[in-house]
Design an enzyme around this catalytic site. Structure first.
Site, mmCIF file in Angstrom:
data_model
loop_
_atom_site.group_PDB
_atom_site.id
_atom_site.type_symbol
_atom_site.label_atom_id
_atom_site.label_comp_id
_atom_site.label_asym_id
_atom_site.label_seq_id
_atom_site.Cartn_x
_atom_site.Cartn_y
_atom_site.Cartn_z
ATOM 1 N N ASP A 16 -1.184 13.204 96.530
ATOM 2 C CA ASP A 16 -0.153 13.459 95.598
ATOM 3 C C ASP A 16 0.689 14.499 95.921
ATOM 4 O OD1 ASP A 16 1.331 12.954 93.381
ATOM 5 O OD2 ASP A 16 0.302 14.147 91.891
ATOM 6 N N ASN A 64 1.894 2.683 89.920
ATOM 7 C CA ASN A 64 3.110 3.037 90.705
ATOM 8 C C ASN A 64 4.172 2.028 90.745
ATOM 9 O OD1 ASN A 64 1.132 5.059 92.840
ATOM 10 N ND2 ASN A 64 2.333 5.847 91.045
HETATM 11 C C1 IPE Z 1 -1.560 9.241 91.944
HETATM 12 O O1 IPE Z 1 -0.568 9.921 91.771
HETATM 13 C C2 IPE Z 1 -1.573 7.775 92.607
HETATM 14 C C3 IPE Z 1 -1.483 8.240 93.906
HETATM 15 C C4 IPE Z 1 -1.716 9.209 94.539
HETATM 16 C C5 IPE Z 1 -1.240 6.821 94.751
HETATM 17 P P1 IPE Z 1 0.796 9.654 90.732
HETATM 18 O O2 IPE Z 1 1.985 10.655 91.170
HETATM 19 O O3 IPE Z 1 0.996 8.296 90.509
HETATM 20 O O4 IPE Z 1 -0.258 10.460 89.499
HETATM 21 P P2 IPE Z 1 0.418 10.944 88.240
HETATM 22 O O5 IPE Z 1 1.798 10.286 87.677
HETATM 23 O O6 IPE Z 1 0.800 12.419 88.641
HETATM 24 O O7 IPE Z 1 -0.679 11.022 86.970
HETATM 25 C C1 IPE Z 2 2.112 10.402 95.971
HETATM 26 O O1 IPE Z 2 3.220 11.347 96.044
HETATM 27 C C2 IPE Z 2 2.577 8.999 96.591
HETATM 28 C C3 IPE Z 2 2.193 7.912 95.667
HETATM 29 C C4 IPE Z 2 1.965 8.145 94.539
HETATM 30 C C5 IPE Z 2 2.306 6.792 96.196
HETATM 31 P P1 IPE Z 2 4.363 11.343 94.690
HETATM 32 O O2 IPE Z 2 5.176 10.205 94.870
HETATM 33 O O3 IPE Z 2 3.681 10.855 93.645
HETATM 34 O O4 IPE Z 2 4.781 12.672 94.871
HETATM 35 P P2 IPE Z 2 5.326 13.689 93.554
HETATM 36 O O5 IPE Z 2 4.192 13.825 92.716
HETATM 37 O O6 IPE Z 2 6.251 12.948 92.804
HETATM 38 O O7 IPE Z 2 5.677 15.082 94.069
HETATM 39 MG MG MG Z 3 2.774 12.250 92.284
#
Ligand code: IPE
Ligand code: IPE
Ligand code: MG
Length: 238
Positions: A16, A64
């Site tokens: 993340d 996602n």
């Molecule tokens: C979790 O991250 C999913 C992945 C790393 C693929 P998200 O960014 O989607 O999760 P939340 O929204 O912070 O819970």
């Molecule tokens: C994790 O990074 C990747 C996926 C969930 C696909 P994020 O896109 O969730 O990054 P933040 O949480 O917005 O920083």
């Molecule tokens: Mg995230």
């Protein structure tokens, strides 16, 4: 007694913080995902070096799909590029690729590249990389329940015989041991619907490091922290 120098056999990572990494640099979110894909390569090399046998990476959750079509398309494109780039070294390093999740939801050509890479690496035994794609812990449990109910209706299993072992055999990859260590980057202290069944007794490690900055050193810190844990599984030594 701690784990001493025991290396976790299975490490699962919630990758993340790509978006925030990009934001901090005034870049588009997709640039964060691009940097995140490079961090995946580094994590794969580090896992191999440390002797981790199974590495499960949460790359795309069932939730996602709610992101903008542009971001989803960019992530799917990066998956295809990653597979193109990494397949030769997966072959060279004897790494088997698997996926977990509702991967039939993925668009072509990412999906066909994924299936081809899974097929090409299917006899490799040096280590296993499991990409969680269109994965949701609840979806996995629902999918298991559906298959089990169908088998019960067909008379293949008796409902009163359902126990934890039988239930687990209906999950996506019953042959893979549960994660010993679960890492989450970017400091968020939540599971976000990852591996709900399998992490029942996993050790958790949350780091503020954003995923694109996650490197061998940070991975090493997570493993060291794991080695200092006392895993009791609810029991007590006399
Ligand atoms: C979790 O991250 C999913 C992945 C790393 C693929 P998200 O960014 O989607 O999760 P939340 O929204 O912070 O819970
Ligand atoms: C994790 O990074 C990747 C996926 C969930 C696909 P994020 O896109 O969730 O990054 P933040 O949480 O917005 O920083
Ligand atoms: Mg995230």
């Amino acid at each position: 007694m701690a784990n001493e120098l025991k290396v976790p056999e299975h490490v699962a990572i919630i990758m993340d913080g790509n978006g925030r990494w990009a934001e901090h640099r005034g870049l588009a979110r997709v640039e964060g995902h691009r940097a995140g894909a490079e961090a995946v390569e580094a994590a794969l090399d580090a896992a191999r070096k440390f002797g981790v046998k199974y590495l499960t990476l949460y790359a795309f959750s069932t939730e996602n799909w709610k992101r903008s079509p542009q971001e989803v398309a960019a992530l799917m494109g990066l998956l295809g590029d990653f597979l193109d780039r990494k397949l030769p070294s997966m072959m060279e390093n004897d790494v088997r690729l698997l996926t977990t999740g509702r991967t039939s939801d993925l668009p072509f050509p990412s999906r066909s590249k994924l299936l081809a890479a899974i097929e090409a690496t299917s006899n490799n035994r040096g280590g296993t990389l499991i990409l969680a794609l269109s994965y949701g812990g609840r979806a996995e449990l629902v999918d298991a329940a559906k298959k089990m109910a169908a088998d019960a209706a067909a008379g293949k299993i008796a409902p009163e015989k359902i126990d934890e072992k039988l239930f687990a055999s209906y999950l996506y990859h019953p042959e893979i041991p549960d994660p010993d260590l679960m890492i989450r980057t970017s400091g968020e202290q939540r599971i976000s619907n990852f591996l709900l069944w399998q992490i029942a007794y996993s050790e958790l490690y949350v780091t503020p490091v954003l995923w694109p900055d996650f490197d061998e050193e940070e991975f090493g810190r997570a493993i060291k922290s794991y080695q200092n844990r006392d895993r009791r599984f609810g029991g007590r030594k006399k």
